[in-house]
Scaffold this active site. Structure first.
Site, PDB file in Angstrom:
ATOM      1  N   GLU A   1       6.723  -8.828   2.103  1.00 12.43           N
ATOM      2  CA  GLU A   1       6.798  -7.396   2.396  1.00 12.43           C
ATOM      3  C   GLU A   1       5.920  -7.011   3.586  1.00 12.43           C
ATOM      4  OE1 GLU A   1       7.275  -5.815  -2.240  1.00 12.43           O
ATOM      5  OE2 GLU A   1       5.289  -5.896  -1.318  1.00 12.43           O
ATOM      6  N   PRO A   2       6.162  -7.592   4.753  1.00 13.85           N
ATOM      7  CA  PRO A   2       5.301  -7.272   5.893  1.00 13.85           C
ATOM      8  C   PRO A   2       5.613  -5.883   6.454  1.00 13.85           C
ATOM      9  CG  PRO A   2       7.126  -8.633   6.606  1.00 13.85           C
ATOM     10  CD  PRO A   2       7.251  -8.515   5.116  1.00 13.85           C
TER      11      PRO A   2
ATOM     12  N   TYR B   1     -10.148   4.902   8.989  1.00 18.36           N
ATOM     13  CA  TYR B   1     -10.603   3.529   8.716  1.00 18.36           C
ATOM     14  C   TYR B   1     -11.629   3.038   9.721  1.00 18.36           C
ATOM     15  CZ  TYR B   1      -5.930   3.604   6.493  1.00 18.36           C
ATOM     16  OH  TYR B   1      -4.810   3.921   5.776  1.00 18.36           O
TER      17      TYR B   1
ATOM     18  N   CYS C   1     -10.323  20.413  15.558  1.00 21.25           N
ATOM     19  CA  CYS C   1     -11.650  20.958  15.278  1.00 21.25           C
ATOM     20  C   CYS C   1     -12.332  20.204  14.146  1.00 21.25           C
ATOM     21  CB  CYS C   1     -11.537  22.440  14.978  1.00 21.25           C
ATOM     22  SG  CYS C   1     -10.866  23.299  16.402  1.00 21.25           S
TER      23      CYS C   1
END
Ligand code: PLP
Length: 419
Positions: A280-281, A323, A349
């Site tokens: 499942e790439p 991340y 902002c």
């Protein structure tokens, strides 16, 4: 490393950055900025290298839609024979719209609703990857009421450390994903308790942006003995073994395995298993196949620090903010001039709105356009209208031509559906 691992087709010719044979400054004139740009060839190369690496074993590559679910990309992948890994009813809708055949679609996720389950059963997907006992019971009930017998695989949580960003870990016991091996053992033993479904195999997806293949090996070294020593002696056969996605890519200086190395380390562990292999790439196929173009609005100097203020922000590409992800920055016209250390920031902002921090890049001026590299996966799909910013267009390059495959949203689009 670089010579074996296909990267992408966004390269300089003299001082100009190209996508395949399209000069990106020309593309930006037509599409405007910001804009996502995808390379058909890069998508194809990544997909086909992985597909070829596993040719010795019956397998199905179920492309993970959440990385990049542009219909035009899905249509290409469908044409190359890919299936789909989906995590919502909306993704099922997209996959079917793009012509991915239902019998190549697998459905994971901890929170599938009754409506989503019924939709997927009616469409005849290949299988559900089940993440809990109550979900198994619900699929069973819905299946009985619809008079169909869908396949399910048990998603195992092998409790493995994949060494990636903590938000991208899914195969450790403290995460919400999957089912422990002891509980999976009970489910297989008691399978007559769920007569509405056919329990057909095992699924395992341990995380994303995984660089060390040893994490996959560790997971398989827990799962394969479970199949061979626990299940097979009791006459339970496994038709599908799904090892998930998660294969890491080069954003900066990572050294992930090539598809060849990956398959060489994985396939021997599966010797003697007749199960069909599913992969499942998502990121591996899409990540380095797309970039985000953005224009410099201002160069701002403040307390001795330099900010490159661009017309794209965390609403368009959230990976740096969410991340702390590294995305290389390349000017569309490289002057090979002096480099300086800057923050590349957006107009949103929030101080968390940045594309690069303390990055050494070529000196830029207002009006210059830059490419934020490796933005093909979890870029557009995670974008939002935050700060009431219309979502940006998506452009697909093929050789020396390109096409806008998703229009830039308008202000009217922003209020569509509001009463
Ligand atoms: C997100 C996801 C994938 C794809 O992960 P990548 O890191 O993009 O390859 C595969 N399988 C499942 C179940 C997922 O949730």
């Amino acid at each position: 490393m670089i010579s074996l691992y296909i990267m992408h087709d966004f390269n300089y010719r003299h001082k100009y950055l190209y996508a395949e044979d399209v000069r990106l400054v020309d593309l930006a004139k037509k599409a405007g900025t910001p804009a996502y740009v995808y390379s058909r060839k890069s998508f194809y190369d990544h997909f086909s290298k992985l597909d070829k690496a596993f040719r010795k074993k019956p397998h199905l590559i179920c492309y993970s839609l959440k990385a990049n679910s542009s219909l035009s990309i899905l249509r290409l992948l469908a044409g190359w024979g890919a299936g789909a890994d989906i995590v919502s009813g909306g993704e099922l809708y997209r996959a079917l719209c793009a012509g991915i055949r239902p019998e190549k679609i697998v459905y994971a996720g901890v929170g599938k609703t009754e409506d989503e389950i019924a939709y997927a059963i009616r469409k005849g997907i290949l299988l559900f990857n089940v993440e809990s006992l109550p979900e198994l019971s619900l699929i069973n009930e819905v299946a009985l009421s619809l008079g169909k017998a869908p396949r399910v695989c048990i998603r195992i949580n092998p409790d493995i450390e994949p060494h990636t960003h903590s938000y991208l870990v899914t195969g450790k016991k403290e995460t919400k994903f999957g089912i422990s091996i002891p509980l999976a053992r009970e489910i297989f033993s008691d399978r007559i308790k769920w007569p509405g479904v056919h329990i057909a195999g095992i699924h395992c997806h341990i995380g994303s942006q995984i660089i060390e293949i040893s994490a996959y090996q560790k997971a398989l070294k827990k799962i394969i003995p479970f199949i061979k020593k626990d299940l097979e002696p009791r006459g339970i056969s496994i038709e599908f073994l799904n090892i998930g996605g998660g294969m890491g890519i080069v954003y900066n200086k990572e050294t992930p395995a090539t598809p060849q190395n990956f398959s060489r380390k994985i396939l021997p562990l599966m010797k003697g298993l007749n199960a069909k292999l599913i992969l499942e790439p998502g990121r591996f196929i899409a990540g380095n196949s797309g970039i985000l173009l953005t224009r410099v609005i201002y160069i701002k100097e403040s307390w001795g620090k330099k900010f490159v203020v661009v017309d794209s922000g965390m609403n368009d590409l959230i990976r740096p903010s969410l991340y702390n992800a590294h995305h290389e920055i390349r000017p569309l016209i490289s002057k090979k001039g002096k480099r300086e250390r800057v923050d590349v920031v957006g107009p949103i902002c929030e101080s968390g709105d940045f594309l690069a921090k303390a990055r050494l890049i070529e000196e830029l001026k207002a009006g210059d356009i830059i490419a934020v590299m490796s933005a093909g996966a979890y870029g557009f799909t995670m974008s939002s209208n935050y700060n009431s910013r219309p979502r940006v267009p998506e452009v697909l390059v093929n050789g020396s031509s390109f096409k806008i495959v998703r229009k830039r949203e308008t202000y009217k689009d922003l209020i569509r559906g509001e009463l």
